[in-house]
Scaffold this active site. Structure first.
Site, mmCIF file in Angstrom:
data_model
loop_
_atom_site.group_PDB
_atom_site.id
_atom_site.type_symbol
_atom_site.label_atom_id
_atom_site.label_comp_id
_atom_site.label_asym_id
_atom_site.label_seq_id
_atom_site.Cartn_x
_atom_site.Cartn_y
_atom_site.Cartn_z
ATOM 1 N N THR A 120 0.840 -1.207 0.000
ATOM 2 C CA THR A 120 0.000 0.000 0.000
ATOM 3 C C THR A 120 0.870 1.249 0.000
ATOM 4 O O THR A 120 2.081 1.176 0.231
ATOM 5 C CB THR A 120 -0.913 0.020 1.235
ATOM 6 N N CYS A 121 0.216 2.383 -0.229
ATOM 7 C CA CYS A 121 0.891 3.677 -0.211
ATOM 8 C C CYS A 121 1.542 3.901 1.158
ATOM 9 O O CYS A 121 0.896 3.628 2.168
ATOM 10 C CB CYS A 121 -0.123 4.773 -0.498
ATOM 11 N N PRO A 122 2.764 4.389 1.306
ATOM 12 C CA PRO A 122 3.620 4.885 0.223
ATOM 13 C C PRO A 122 4.620 3.849 -0.303
ATOM 14 O O PRO A 122 5.465 4.192 -1.105
ATOM 15 C CB PRO A 122 4.384 6.017 0.916
#
Lengths: 83, 68, 269
Positions: free
Chosen positions: A18-20
């Site tokens: 997932t981000c980042p």
């Protein structure tokens, strides 16, 4: 999927993160490549599709194309600029 | 005349010395302060004989010994 | 060296930064910083540098943790009272980031040990609380050509500068000699607000990170002062390194390290 008018040098799959970390993994992969080489990134729709191409372009790399796989994932092609 | 002291521009009597400015500015431990005028250090022995002029930029640098 | 997935995640906020990136993080991991003094300034600096992944951090201090330290030395806890500060600090740093190597030196710096101590490090951080140590660190770093961050804190004020020997002015360019014993108050006598170490020590850590990564402009040639009561930062431009300095000029008159006498009130209690 349309034919590519370039060759892919490296491929990574960032659908499991997932981000980042999505962007971080892409950045790290590009860092280990040579200028002018092409990275293919397999990524999810939503946040990764919105953020990764933009962040990579901000870093000065060339986003060649973004293809919809039709299954909620995309293929992003990036040409490395600079070293 | 106007002198800038530690970044702040103020009005002073014409031709005052560095010593006088130290007194007017209530500088702490004046015998150990380092003074720069227009980005040059003034020798502490010359504080009394160094006259300031309009537009001078004066900085006081203090010993600060703490840390632990 | 390739990053592990855990490292990618740990350092992701650095790697994302255009100025740091993969290369900058690798420089941090390869970097070596020595922190002299595990107290008000050294505590936050050590914690941020450990968290940042500075690969080798040395910490030197000859004190043990005292109850009166805990108001500001955030690397130590109440359970650490009586422990060597370097051990207490190292435990916290390793807990923050097991990725790094911490070297401890349970010793006061003096003219006979400082050159060996600084030799293995890229950047030195002065977190000491007395003028003899501050002048000693300055002179040793100038002689060895080691860049370092100088800082001091007292009451509601703090200041720091970064010295790049051979390029910018050094501490002795500003202050020729230590003040006489007890002439200028130290924080033991005068007090210091706890967060001041956090502000100034963190700025020292920032300079170390910038030096190691080569990012931005260092505080060389400037003295940055901070007044917490007025909530003002002031950046004083220093005269360039000139002929006048006894230690960093091209023809120095001080060529050997000096052990100045400690003020009586600052001796080990």
């Amino acid at each position: 999927m349309a034919d590519l008018d370039f060759t892919v040098d490296e491929t990574i799959d960032i659908t499991s993160v997932t981000c980042p970390v999505t962007f971080v993994k892409t950045k790290v992969a590009l860092d280990e490549m040579d200028e002018g080489q092409v990275l293919q990134v397999h990524l999810n729709d939503g946040e990764p599709r919105q953020n990764v191409p933009r962040s990579i372009a901000d870093e000065g790399h060339e986003v060649l194309r973004l293809d919809d796989n039709g299954d909620g994932t995309y293929e992003l092609y990036i040409r490395k600029v600079g070293d | 005349m106007k002198i800038t002291v530690a970044g702040e521009t103020k009005e002073f009597d014409d031709g005052i010395s560095v010593s006088k400015l130290i007194e007017l500015e209530n500088v702490e431990t004046p015998q150990y302060v380092t003074v720069s005028v227009n980005e040059e250090f003034v020798d502490s022995g010359a504080f009394g004989s160094t006259a300031l002029k309009d537009g001078d930029n004066v900085e006081f640098l203090y010993f600060m010994g703490g840390g632990r | 060296m390739a990053f592990t997935d855990e490292q990618l995640e740990r350092y992701s906020r650095h790697i994302i930064l255009k100025e740091i990136g993969v290369k900058g993080q690798k420089k941090l991991l390869a970097g070596k910083v020595l922190i002299i003094g595990a107290g008000g300034l050294g505590a936050p600096a050590a914690m941020y540098l450990a968290a940042a992944g500075v690969g080798t951090i040395g910490i030197a201090d000859a004190d043990k943790v005292d109850l009166s330290n805990l108001q500001r030395q955030v690397i130590h806890t109440t359970n650490d009272i009586g422990k060597r500060k370097v051990e207490s600090a190292a435990e916290t740093m390793r807990a923050i980031n097991p990725d790094i190597t911490v070297n401890t030196y349970y010793d006061f710096v003096n003219s006979s040990n400082i050159m060996d101590l600084i030799a293995d490090y890229d950047f030195i951080l002065d977190g000491t609380d007395n003028f003899p140590a501050k002048f000693l660190i300055n002179d040793a770093c100038v002689m060895a050509g080691k860049p370092f961050s100088h800082a001091g804190i007292i009451r509601f004020k703090g200041q720091l500068t970064t010295v790049i020997p051979g390029e910018g002015p050094c501490y002795r360019c500003i202050f020729k000699n230590p003040p006489p014993k007890d002439a200028v108050p130290t924080c033991k006598q005068a007090g210091v607000i706890g967060a001041m170490g956090g502000v100034i020590g963190s700025l020292q850590a920032m300079e170390a990170v910038k030096y190691l990564t080569g990012v931005g402009e260092l505080l060389s040639g400037y003295l940055l002062t901070y007044d917490a009561l007025k909530m003002e930062f002031h950046k004083v431009k220093l005269p360039p390194r000139g002929d006048g300095c006894a230690v960093c000029s091209d023809h120095p008159t001080i060529t050997e390290l000096i052990d100045y006498e400690q003020a009586a009130c600052d001796m080990k209690q």
